[in-house]
Design a protein around this motif. Structure first.
Motif, PDB file in Angstrom:
ATOM      1  N   ARG A  12       0.868  -1.188   0.000  1.00 26.93           N
ATOM      2  CA  ARG A  12       0.000   0.000   0.000  1.00 26.93           C
ATOM      3  C   ARG A  12       0.898   1.229   0.000  1.00 26.93           C
ATOM      4  NH1 ARG A  12      -5.659  -1.315   1.113  1.00 26.93           N
ATOM      5  NH2 ARG A  12      -5.645   0.888   1.595  1.00 26.93           N
ATOM      6  N   LEU A  13       0.547   2.211  -0.808  1.00 34.70           N
ATOM      7  CA  LEU A  13       1.415   3.387  -0.901  1.00 34.70           C
ATOM      8  C   LEU A  13       1.336   4.221   0.373  1.00 34.70           C
ATOM      9  CD1 LEU A  13       1.130   4.461  -4.610  1.00 34.70           C
ATOM     10  CD2 LEU A  13       2.703   2.885  -3.513  1.00 34.70           C
ATOM     11  N   HIS A  14       2.421   4.947   0.590  1.00 35.54           N
ATOM     12  CA  HIS A  14       2.566   5.660   1.857  1.00 35.54           C
ATOM     13  C   HIS A  14       3.015   7.102   1.633  1.00 35.54           C
ATOM     14  CE1 HIS A  14       6.894   5.018   1.330  1.00 35.54           C
ATOM     15  NE2 HIS A  14       6.642   3.742   1.081  1.00 35.54           N
ATOM     16  N   LEU A  15       3.098   7.833   2.741  1.00 35.66           N
ATOM     17  CA  LEU A  15       3.462   9.250   2.642  1.00 35.66           C
ATOM     18  C   LEU A  15       4.815   9.470   1.974  1.00 35.66           C
ATOM     19  CD1 LEU A  15       2.430  10.935   6.020  1.00 35.66           C
ATOM     20  CD2 LEU A  15       1.739  11.629   3.713  1.00 35.66           C
ATOM     21  N   GLY A  16       5.741   8.536   2.171  1.00 31.51           N
ATOM     22  CA  GLY A  16       7.061   8.653   1.517  1.00 31.51           C
ATOM     23  C   GLY A  16       6.915   8.628   0.003  1.00 31.51           C
ATOM     24  N   ASN A  17       6.067   7.745  -0.486  1.00 33.06           N
ATOM     25  CA  ASN A  17       5.843   7.676  -1.934  1.00 33.06           C
ATOM     26  C   ASN A  17       5.211   8.971  -2.447  1.00 33.06           C
ATOM     27  OD1 ASN A  17       4.767   4.348  -1.350  1.00 33.06           O
ATOM     28  ND2 ASN A  17       6.706   4.896  -2.279  1.00 33.06           N
ATOM     29  N   TYR A  18       4.248   9.468  -1.669  1.00 26.62           N
ATOM     30  CA  TYR A  18       3.560  10.674  -2.132  1.00 26.62           C
ATOM     31  C   TYR A  18       4.488  11.894  -2.067  1.00 26.62           C
ATOM     32  CZ  TYR A  18       0.423  14.545  -2.708  1.00 26.62           C
ATOM     33  OH  TYR A  18      -0.133  15.704  -3.167  1.00 26.62           O
ATOM     34  N   LEU A  19       5.081  12.121  -0.895  1.00 26.23           N
ATOM     35  CA  LEU A  19       5.891  13.338  -0.737  1.00 26.23           C
ATOM     36  C   LEU A  19       7.205  13.232  -1.506  1.00 26.23           C
ATOM     37  CD1 LEU A  19       5.270  13.816   3.082  1.00 26.23           C
ATOM     38  CD2 LEU A  19       4.231  15.131   1.223  1.00 26.23           C
ATOM     39  N   GLY A  20       7.710  11.991  -1.629  1.00 22.27           N
ATOM     40  CA  GLY A  20       9.000  11.806  -2.293  1.00 22.27           C
ATOM     41  C   GLY A  20       8.881  11.640  -3.794  1.00 22.27           C
ATOM     42  N   ALA A  21       7.695  11.328  -4.297  1.00 19.44           N
ATOM     43  CA  ALA A  21       7.607  11.035  -5.722  1.00 19.44           C
ATOM     44  C   ALA A  21       6.306  11.515  -6.368  1.00 19.44           C
ATOM     45  CB  ALA A  21       7.758   9.520  -5.930  1.00 19.44           C
ATOM     46  N   MET A  22       5.170  10.987  -5.889  1.00 16.14           N
ATOM     47  CA  MET A  22       3.941  11.203  -6.664  1.00 16.14           C
ATOM     48  C   MET A  22       3.506  12.667  -6.729  1.00 16.14           C
ATOM     49  SD  MET A  22       2.026   7.978  -5.091  1.00 16.14           S
ATOM     50  CE  MET A  22       0.809   7.444  -6.256  1.00 16.14           C
ATOM     51  N   SER A  23       3.727  13.429  -5.650  1.00 16.19           N
ATOM     52  CA  SER A  23       3.277  14.823  -5.675  1.00 16.19           C
ATOM     53  C   SER A  23       4.037  15.570  -6.768  1.00 16.19           C
ATOM     54  CB  SER A  23       3.493  15.495  -4.322  1.00 16.19           C
ATOM     55  OG  SER A  23       4.852  15.488  -3.992  1.00 16.19           O
ATOM     56  N   GLN A  24       5.301  15.226  -6.909  1.00 17.25           N
ATOM     57  CA  GLN A  24       6.115  15.860  -7.945  1.00 17.25           C
ATOM     58  C   GLN A  24       5.660  15.426  -9.350  1.00 17.25           C
ATOM     59  OE1 GLN A  24      10.822  16.567  -8.528  1.00 17.25           O
ATOM     60  NE2 GLN A  24      10.193  14.455  -8.261  1.00 17.25           N
ATOM     61  N   HIS A  25       5.342  14.144  -9.481  1.00 17.39           N
ATOM     62  CA  HIS A  25       4.858  13.658 -10.779  1.00 17.39           C
ATOM     63  C   HIS A  25       3.620  14.443 -11.195  1.00 17.39           C
ATOM     64  CE1 HIS A  25       6.564   9.390  -9.724  1.00 17.39           C
ATOM     65  NE2 HIS A  25       7.494  10.306  -9.855  1.00 17.39           N
ATOM     66  N   ILE A  26       2.708  14.567 -10.229  1.00 14.04           N
ATOM     67  CA  ILE A  26       1.417  15.170 -10.558  1.00 14.04           C
ATOM     68  C   ILE A  26       1.592  16.641 -10.956  1.00 14.04           C
ATOM     69  CG2 ILE A  26      -0.828  15.776  -9.514  1.00 14.04           C
ATOM     70  CD1 ILE A  26      -0.498  12.897  -8.109  1.00 14.04           C
ATOM     71  N   GLU A  27       2.521  17.315 -10.306  1.00 12.96           N
ATOM     72  CA  GLU A  27       2.799  18.707 -10.693  1.00 12.96           C
ATOM     73  C   GLU A  27       3.339  18.809 -12.111  1.00 12.96           C
ATOM     74  OE1 GLU A  27       4.422  20.165  -6.635  1.00 12.96           O
ATOM     75  OE2 GLU A  27       5.452  21.257  -8.269  1.00 12.96           O
TER      76      GLU A  27
END
Ligand code: ADP
Ligand code: TRP
Length: 327
Positions: A12-27
């Motif tokens: 299951r994805l976690h805050l590290g994935n979001y803050l470290g990767a996915m938030s940047q991808h989405i931007e």
């Protein structure tokens, strides 16, 4: 600019994935040609249960879409829907020295954490290089822990081009996220493999409980505390506004605040960030056909490029494919 990145479907994805990767991808989807994929072949290095792997791959798609990936702007696909990537992995293996892979710190870390030292785990950077090179990606946004893998990809592109006297592969560049390594509840790097994650999409109550379990030191409530040595504060800094961060910093330094209060503040900012996405995710989960359609059209688009690049790769190294067999 063509941007590409992937996330393993190994939990299951976690805050590290979001803050470290996915938030940047989405931007990045706003101003670039973006390709994001679910690395389910990579996940086989750790997940060896078919139903579980299938479920995680679907979950990653839901997570990306819920967090704001827009399929009109970015291409989202499953790694295994472009099987050419495994063919390229082999070809890259034939021009890459074993010594390069032996220097991979991520492999050493994973083995030290008792992951099985399979050939798949050892060859992980080859598959990742194939992922990147097969789409002629210009930029690869990743967290700090993945930078070495992208550097190895640059080397492999060079080995292939110089072995065959061609310019088939483009040199990809790393785009490092500003965020530092996101700590887990035990203070080490947050990682699915280490069992220390804060999940993105548990219930609000599970999120609160997990935050309450973050390890802190035993400084008494009255005493001043050092925010820069506290995991709770580090996580807060990654999600709160600058004003909120400054205010909490003051409370740490002043003393008289227990870690429970800091955890409460962290729960609030985390819920503010994840609450709306959780609602979008529930809607998407009720419509699996829509999610499959997104992945199917993403795969078609990705596979077209991969097919063209593999044509050039085979030409360069002399691999003949019989006409009419669908490659
Ligand atoms: P995990 O370590 O949980 O298996 P992955 O290796 O699948 O996570 O990571 C997917 C992406 O998320 C990568 O780009 C990675 O850099 C980023 N990432 C994962 N954990 C963290 C973290 N704790 N801090 C920063 N970025 C992270
Ligand atoms: N190895 C990456 C990770 O664990 C996931 C990944 C696989 C990836 N292939 C990639 C990231 C290609 C960027 C580009 O995070």
């Amino acid at each position: 600019m063509r941007v590409l990145s992937g996330i393993q479907s190994n939990g299951r994805l976690h805050l590290g994935n979001y803050l470290g990767a996915m938030s940047q991808h989405i931007e990045l989807q706003e101003a670039n040609e973006c390709f994001f994929f679910i690395a389910n072949y990579h996940a086989l290095t750790t997940i060896q249960d078919a139903a579980v792997l299938r479920g995680y791959a679907h979950d990653v798609a839901l997570d990306y879409l819920a967090l704001g990936l827009d399929p009109q702007k970015a291409t989202l696909f499953r790694q295994s829907d472009v099987p050419e990537v495994t063919e390229l992995t082999w070809i890259l293996a034939t021009v890459t020295g074993k010594g390069l892979l032996e220097r991979a710190t991520s492999y050493k870390d994973k083995v030290a954490k008792n992951l099985a030292a399979s050939m798949g785990l050892f060859s992980y950077p080859l598959l990742m290089a194939a992922d990147i090179l097969i789409y002629r990606s210009d930029v690869v946004p990743v967290g700090k822990d993945q930078v070495q893998h992208v550097e190895m990809t640059q080397d492999m592109a060079g080995y292939f081009n110089s072995t065959y006297g061609c310019e088939v592969f483009k040199r990809p560049e790393v785009k490092l996220n500003e965020a530092r390594v996101v700590p887990g509840v035990d203070g080490q790097k947050m990682s699915k493999s280490y069992g220390n994650t804060i999940e993105l999409f548990g219930s609000p109550e599970a999120l609160r409980k997990r935050i309450m379990s973050i390890k802190t030191d035993s400084t008494p409530v009255e005493a001043p505390k050092n925010p820069d040595a506290c995991n709770v504060f580090t996580l807060y800094e990654l999600m709160a506004t600058p004003d909120e961060v400054a205010a909490l910093r003051e409370r740490y330094v002043a003393g008289g605040m227990g870690y429970g209060d800091a955890k409460g503040a962290l729960t609030e900012v985390a819920e503010r960030l994840l609450g709306p996405a959780r609602q979008r995710r529930e809607k998407l989960a009720a419509d699996p056909d829509y999610v499959e359609d997104v992945l199917r059209s993403g795969a078609k688009c990705a596979r077209k490029i991969a097919g063209e690049v593999m044509h050039d790769v085979r030409e360069a190294c002399g691999i003949t494919v019989a006409k009419g067999i669908g490659r």
